[in-house]
Design a protein around this motif. Structure first.
Motif, PDB file in Angstrom:
ATOM      1  N   THR A  74      21.575 -32.540 104.876  1.00  0.00           N
ATOM      2  CA  THR A  74      20.206 -32.036 104.936  1.00  0.00           C
ATOM      3  C   THR A  74      19.990 -30.879 103.975  1.00  0.00           C
ATOM      4  O   THR A  74      18.947 -30.771 103.304  1.00  0.00           O
ATOM      5  N   GLY A  75      20.963 -29.995 103.848  1.00  0.00           N
ATOM      6  CA  GLY A  75      20.812 -28.854 102.963  1.00  0.00           C
ATOM      7  C   GLY A  75      20.758 -29.241 101.501  1.00  0.00           C
ATOM      8  O   GLY A  75      20.157 -28.523 100.679  1.00  0.00           O
ATOM      9  N   GLU A  76      21.359 -30.356 101.125  1.00  0.00           N
ATOM     10  CA  GLU A  76      21.382 -30.773  99.729  1.00  0.00           C
ATOM     11  C   GLU A  76      20.268 -31.780  99.399  1.00  0.00           C
ATOM     12  O   GLU A  76      20.105 -32.123  98.230  1.00  0.00           O
ATOM     13  N   SER A  77      19.559 -32.274 100.382  1.00  0.00           N
ATOM     14  CA  SER A  77      18.470 -33.223 100.110  1.00  0.00           C
ATOM     15  C   SER A  77      17.278 -32.880 101.001  1.00  0.00           C
ATOM     16  O   SER A  77      16.478 -32.016 100.668  1.00  0.00           O
ATOM     17  N   SER A  78      17.171 -33.528 102.132  1.00  0.00           N
ATOM     18  CA  SER A  78      16.161 -33.243 103.148  1.00  0.00           C
ATOM     19  C   SER A  78      16.597 -33.940 104.422  1.00  0.00           C
ATOM     20  O   SER A  78      17.523 -34.763 104.420  1.00  0.00           O
ATOM     21  N   SER A  79      15.922 -33.643 105.519  1.00  0.00           N
ATOM     22  CA  SER A  79      16.314 -34.227 106.793  1.00  0.00           C
ATOM     23  C   SER A  79      16.121 -35.742 106.796  1.00  0.00           C
ATOM     24  O   SER A  79      16.966 -36.485 107.293  1.00  0.00           O
ATOM     25  N   ARG A  80      15.014 -36.220 106.230  1.00  0.00           N
ATOM     26  CA  ARG A  80      14.755 -37.661 106.236  1.00  0.00           C
ATOM     27  C   ARG A  80      15.670 -38.406 105.268  1.00  0.00           C
ATOM     28  O   ARG A  80      16.138 -39.505 105.574  1.00  0.00           O
ATOM     29  N   TRP A  81      15.921 -37.829 104.081  1.00  0.00           N
ATOM     30  CA  TRP A  81      16.886 -38.463 103.178  1.00  0.00           C
ATOM     31  C   TRP A  81      18.268 -38.510 103.811  1.00  0.00           C
ATOM     32  O   TRP A  81      18.989 -39.510 103.673  1.00  0.00           O
ATOM     33  N   ALA A  82      18.652 -37.460 104.526  1.00  0.00           N
ATOM     34  CA  ALA A  82      19.963 -37.438 105.183  1.00  0.00           C
ATOM     35  C   ALA A  82      20.066 -38.520 106.250  1.00  0.00           C
ATOM     36  O   ALA A  82      21.102 -39.176 106.400  1.00  0.00           O
ATOM     37  N   GLY A  83      18.972 -38.722 107.008  1.00  0.00           N
ATOM     38  CA  GLY A  83      18.997 -39.781 108.013  1.00  0.00           C
ATOM     39  C   GLY A  83      19.141 -41.159 107.396  1.00  0.00           C
ATOM     40  O   GLY A  83      19.881 -42.010 107.906  1.00  0.00           O
ATOM     41  N   SER A  84      18.451 -41.401 106.294  1.00  0.00           N
ATOM     42  CA  SER A  84      18.566 -42.700 105.630  1.00  0.00           C
ATOM     43  C   SER A  84      19.959 -42.920 105.054  1.00  0.00           C
ATOM     44  O   SER A  84      20.516 -44.026 105.133  1.00  0.00           O
ATOM     45  N   ILE A  85      20.558 -41.877 104.487  1.00  0.00           N
ATOM     46  CA  ILE A  85      21.887 -42.020 103.887  1.00  0.00           C
ATOM     47  C   ILE A  85      22.939 -42.283 104.955  1.00  0.00           C
ATOM     48  O   ILE A  85      23.794 -43.172 104.802  1.00  0.00           O
ATOM     49  N   THR A  86      22.917 -41.524 106.047  1.00  0.00           N
ATOM     50  CA  THR A  86      23.919 -41.722 107.095  1.00  0.00           C
ATOM     51  C   THR A  86      23.789 -43.093 107.746  1.00  0.00           C
ATOM     52  O   THR A  86      24.797 -43.743 108.063  1.00  0.00           O
ATOM     53  N   LYS A  87      22.574 -43.550 107.942  1.00  0.00           N
ATOM     54  CA  LYS A  87      22.391 -44.881 108.531  1.00  0.00           C
ATOM     55  C   LYS A  87      22.881 -45.970 107.588  1.00  0.00           C
ATOM     56  O   LYS A  87      23.517 -46.947 108.014  1.00  0.00           O
ATOM     57  N   ALA A  88      22.607 -45.817 106.282  1.00  0.00           N
ATOM     58  CA  ALA A  88      23.089 -46.804 105.316  1.00  0.00           C
ATOM     59  C   ALA A  88      24.614 -46.828 105.259  1.00  0.00           C
ATOM     60  O   ALA A  88      25.226 -47.898 105.151  1.00  0.00           O
ATOM     61  N   SER A  89      25.245 -45.670 105.354  1.00  0.00           N
ATOM     62  CA  SER A  89      26.712 -45.616 105.343  1.00  0.00           C
ATOM     63  C   SER A  89      27.292 -46.305 106.577  1.00  0.00           C
ATOM     64  O   SER A  89      28.287 -47.034 106.490  1.00  0.00           O
ATOM     65  N   HIS A  90      26.669 -46.068 107.728  1.00  0.00           N
ATOM     66  CA  HIS A  90      27.156 -46.693 108.953  1.00  0.00           C
ATOM     67  C   HIS A  90      26.995 -48.209 108.900  1.00  0.00           C
ATOM     68  O   HIS A  90      27.900 -48.956 109.320  1.00  0.00           O
ATOM     69  N   ASP A  91      25.873 -48.678 108.374  1.00  0.00           N
ATOM     70  CA  ASP A  91      25.664 -50.124 108.257  1.00  0.00           C
ATOM     71  C   ASP A  91      26.646 -50.751 107.274  1.00  0.00           C
ATOM     72  O   ASP A  91      27.148 -51.861 107.512  1.00  0.00           O
ATOM     73  N   GLN A  92      26.943 -50.059 106.181  1.00  0.00           N
ATOM     74  CA  GLN A  92      27.880 -50.601 105.212  1.00  0.00           C
ATOM     75  C   GLN A  92      29.296 -50.638 105.772  1.00  0.00           C
ATOM     76  O   GLN A  92      30.054 -51.576 105.500  1.00  0.00           O
ATOM     77  N   TRP A  93      29.646 -49.645 106.562  1.00  0.00           N
ATOM     78  CA  TRP A  93      30.959 -49.668 107.201  1.00  0.00           C
ATOM     79  C   TRP A  93      31.058 -50.825 108.191  1.00  0.00           C
ATOM     80  O   TRP A  93      32.085 -51.514 108.262  1.00  0.00           O
ATOM     81  N   GLY A  94      30.002 -51.064 108.960  1.00  0.00           N
ATOM     82  CA  GLY A  94      30.013 -52.191 109.891  1.00  0.00           C
ATOM     83  C   GLY A  94      30.086 -53.525 109.183  1.00  0.00           C
ATOM     84  O   GLY A  94      30.772 -54.454 109.637  1.00  0.00           O
ATOM     85  N   LEU A  95      29.398 -53.662 108.034  1.00  0.00           N
ATOM     86  CA  LEU A  95      29.483 -54.895 107.252  1.00  0.00           C
ATOM     87  C   LEU A  95      30.897 -55.108 106.727  1.00  0.00           C
ATOM     88  O   LEU A  95      31.409 -56.238 106.706  1.00  0.00           O
ATOM     89  N   ALA A  96      31.543 -54.035 106.299  1.00  0.00           N
ATOM     90  CA  ALA A  96      32.914 -54.158 105.816  1.00  0.00           C
ATOM     91  C   ALA A  96      33.860 -54.573 106.942  1.00  0.00           C
ATOM     92  O   ALA A  96      34.805 -55.335 106.719  1.00  0.00           O
ATOM     93  N   ARG A  97      33.611 -54.098 108.152  1.00  0.00           N
ATOM     94  CA  ARG A  97      34.445 -54.495 109.287  1.00  0.00           C
ATOM     95  C   ARG A  97      34.286 -55.983 109.587  1.00  0.00           C
ATOM     96  O   ARG A  97      35.279 -56.679 109.867  1.00  0.00           O
ATOM     97  N   ARG A  98      33.073 -56.473 109.517  1.00  0.00           N
ATOM     98  CA  ARG A  98      32.873 -57.906 109.761  1.00  0.00           C
ATOM     99  C   ARG A  98      33.518 -58.739 108.658  1.00  0.00           C
ATOM    100  O   ARG A  98      34.079 -59.807 108.924  1.00  0.00           O
ATOM    101  N   GLY A  99      33.438 -58.268 107.409  1.00  0.00           N
ATOM    102  CA  GLY A  99      34.130 -58.970 106.343  1.00  0.00           C
ATOM    103  C   GLY A  99      35.634 -58.949 106.507  1.00  0.00           C
ATOM    104  O   GLY A  99      36.321 -59.913 106.167  1.00  0.00           O
ATOM    105  N   GLN A 100      36.157 -57.848 107.032  1.00  0.00           N
ATOM    106  CA  GLN A 100      37.594 -57.752 107.288  1.00  0.00           C
ATOM    107  C   GLN A 100      38.034 -58.750 108.348  1.00  0.00           C
ATOM    108  O   GLN A 100      39.077 -59.400 108.213  1.00  0.00           O
ATOM    109  N   LEU A 101      37.239 -58.895 109.400  1.00  0.00           N
ATOM    110  CA  LEU A 101      37.559 -59.879 110.432  1.00  0.00           C
ATOM    111  C   LEU A 101      37.511 -61.295 109.882  1.00  0.00           C
ATOM    112  O   LEU A 101      38.381 -62.125 110.198  1.00  0.00           O
TER     113      LEU A 101
END
Length: 542
Positions: A74-101
């Motif tokens: 949030t300090g380096e961007s904004s609160s809303r940009w931070a929310g979008s980035i963290t959600k995108a990272s979590h979704d990408q990690w979940g996609l990688a887990r499904r690909g691993q399975l």
């Protein structure tokens, strides 16, 4: 012969749950493009660091760590940009887990196939369901070496899965590998670098219900004005109040524009993504939002009046209309498309074939029956061996793309889609329907017969045309052989009535010159039998 696998019951495919539309950003100035590149590069670097932190956390990640990651961004961007980035990272990690399975399952299937074929004698013939032994001692030895390689890879993947480790490449693994072989992809280092940076930019924001026009980060006004909330280090570039930058262009959506306008007028959530196409040199904006699930009709209601069976192939869709009893009606239809072209041309070919199919089905007011295909386990090199052309064929079939687009396009036209189990449809369709449906003027293909089999399975009827009688008793005493007539139909066990026609040139029932003369008929108990009858004596010699 091996045991046949159990066929799953057909079901009605649910409609889409989200909508995505896209338009181009035309009329951008040099200042606009510079701001977009700076914002995308800054947020892309933050997204890379956040994804690394998410991957390090692994299975121990929780809501507290998510909150700490968001506060750090949030300090380096904004609160809303931070929310979008963290959600995108979590979704990408979940996609990688499904690909691993999926990778673990694929490796295990390959290992099982190699072990089975190694246990068979060299040169042993296989069956239709599975291949036999390897053809030579040399191939047997090479596969035994490959078995150890796959087992090592499987052990590493399972260890990573248990520890929660995933391997993700922002920008794509394929593009990363192209860096080491630029001549094969006909790219220079500068061209590759431009594509690599564009793929790693981050310019997407999730929608927020109740906010102005459904999104405070990337805002799109009803008149087509696009404004972006600049991150904290780039607020000096703002040309509007509250640290926002307004682009010089005005955009319009050519598809679903009314739905989008109604949604932003009510301040409902709309997510936006801005991306740059390096090959075309154009900027695009994509809008997406969730929609309530489409209410599907019951399966029995979809079967009323029959339906259309569709067989998906590598270069065409084979379709045939069936009535409610499972009988083919009319002529088969074929909708061609070509996949050996560029990606945009390939997508256009698929859309054109689907819309022609849907328009034909809509004219008859019927449902569509398709196969619930999944070729993930069928494309392994261990199952099909040296059949490289066949492996390439089934790997190149856009099954998921065809199915998703068919469902979404059918939902817009109000057409019901029924999915059936794909087991033995091509084999049994060719066995029971290809020859009976072939005439002097119609050449029925294996794919047309498969479409009939798919439609009959969707209607809840067996694929075969007629149930065979017992071998020791060929009459109908033990049961009716025609599967088209249900058990409760009156007269199903009776003989067919004789209907005089033009072939015999006989008079119809109750017609003719002697219709009222009962003496003209030879019947038992008739009055003619009681008349006097005398037989002349035979001569003794001739």
């Amino acid at each position: 012969m091996g045991e046949l696998r159990k066929v799953a019951a057909p079901f009605v495919v649910p409609g889409p749950s989200a909508v995505t539309i896209r338009t181009s950003l035309k009329g951008l100035t040099g200042q606009d493009e510079m701001v977009l590149r700076l914002v995308g590069g800054l947020l892309g670097s933050l997204a890379s660091l956040d994804l690394k932190a998410r991957c390090v956390a692994g299975l121990d990640h929780g809501s507290d760590q998510w909150a700490r990651r968001k506060r750090a961004l949030t300090g380096e961007s904004s609160s809303r940009w931070a929310g979008s980035i963290t959600k995108a990272s979590h979704d990408q990690w979940g996609l990688a887990r499904r690909g691993q399975l999926a990778c673990i399952q694929n490796l295990q299937a390959g290992i099982d196939m190699i072990v089975r074929r190694l246990s068979l004698p060299v040169g042993a013939t296989g069956s239709k369901g599975s291949p036999g032994g390897y053809r030579s001692r040399k191939e047997w030895f090479a596969k035994s070496r490959r078995l150890h390689v796959l087992e090592d890879r499987l052990e590493r993947e399972r260890a990573d899965s248990e520890a929660g480790r995933v391997r993700v490449v922002r920008g794509g693994k394929k593009l990363l590998r192209n860096r080491h072989n630029l001549q094969a992809v006909h790219l220079t280092e500068t061209q590759w670098r431009e594509r690599w940076e564009a793929e790693r930019w981050f310019l997407q924001a999730d929608g927020e219900s109740g906010k102005r026009h459904g999104n405070e980060t990337i805002r799109l006004a009803p008149d087509g004005e696009v404004s972006i909330k600049l991150p904290a280090p780039l607020t000096a570039l703002a040309n509007a109040p509250h640290g926002r930058y307004v682009l010089a262009c005005r955009i319009t959506f050519r598809h679903r524009s009314e739905q989008w306008a109604d949604r932003i007028a009510a301040n409902r959530a709309v997510a936006y993504r801005i991306h740059f196409d390096v090959e075309r040199g154009r900027w695009y904006l994509t809008a997406s939002w969730q929609i309530p699930p489409v209410r599907t009709v019951p399966l029995e209601a979809a079967r009323v009046g029959g339906l259309v069976g569709v067989d998906m192939n590598a270069d065409h869709l084979a379709a045939w209309r069936l009535d409610a009893h499972g009988n083919p009606v009319g002529e088969p239809r074929r909708f061609d498309y070509h996949l050996a072209v560029s990606a945009p041309h390939r997508d256009a070919q698929v859309r054109h074939a689907l819309i022609r199919l849907l328009h034909w089905v809509q004219r008859h007011h019927l449902a569509i029956a398709i196969e619930d295909l999944d070729f993930q386990a069928e494309t392994t090199r261990e199952k099909h061996g040296r059949r490289k052309r066949f492996r390439k064929l089934i790997s190149g079939m856009p099954v998921s793309r065809l199915r998703s687009r068919l469902v979404s396009m059918a939902a817009e036209l109000g057409i019901t889609v029924v999915a059936v189990d794909p087991a033995y449809t091509s084999r049994w369709g060719a066995q029971h329907w290809q020859r009976p449906l072939t005439t002097k003027t119609r050449r029925t293909t294996r794919h047309d017969a498969a479409a009939v089999a798919i439609g009959r399975r969707a209607l809840g009827r067996p694929i075969r045309r007629r149930t065979q009688p017992p071998p020791r008793h060929r009459s109908d005493a033990v049961g009716h052989r025609a599967v088209q007539a249900a058990s409760g139909v009156p007269g199903r066990e009776g003989t067919r009535p004789r209907i005089p026609g033009p072939r015999t040139r006989s008079a119809g029932a109750g017609c003719g010159a002697k219709v009222g003369d009962q003496c003209a008929h030879n019947r038992s108990g008739h009055t003619a039998e009681h008349e006097f009858w005398h037989q002349d004596s035979l001569p003794l010699s001739l």
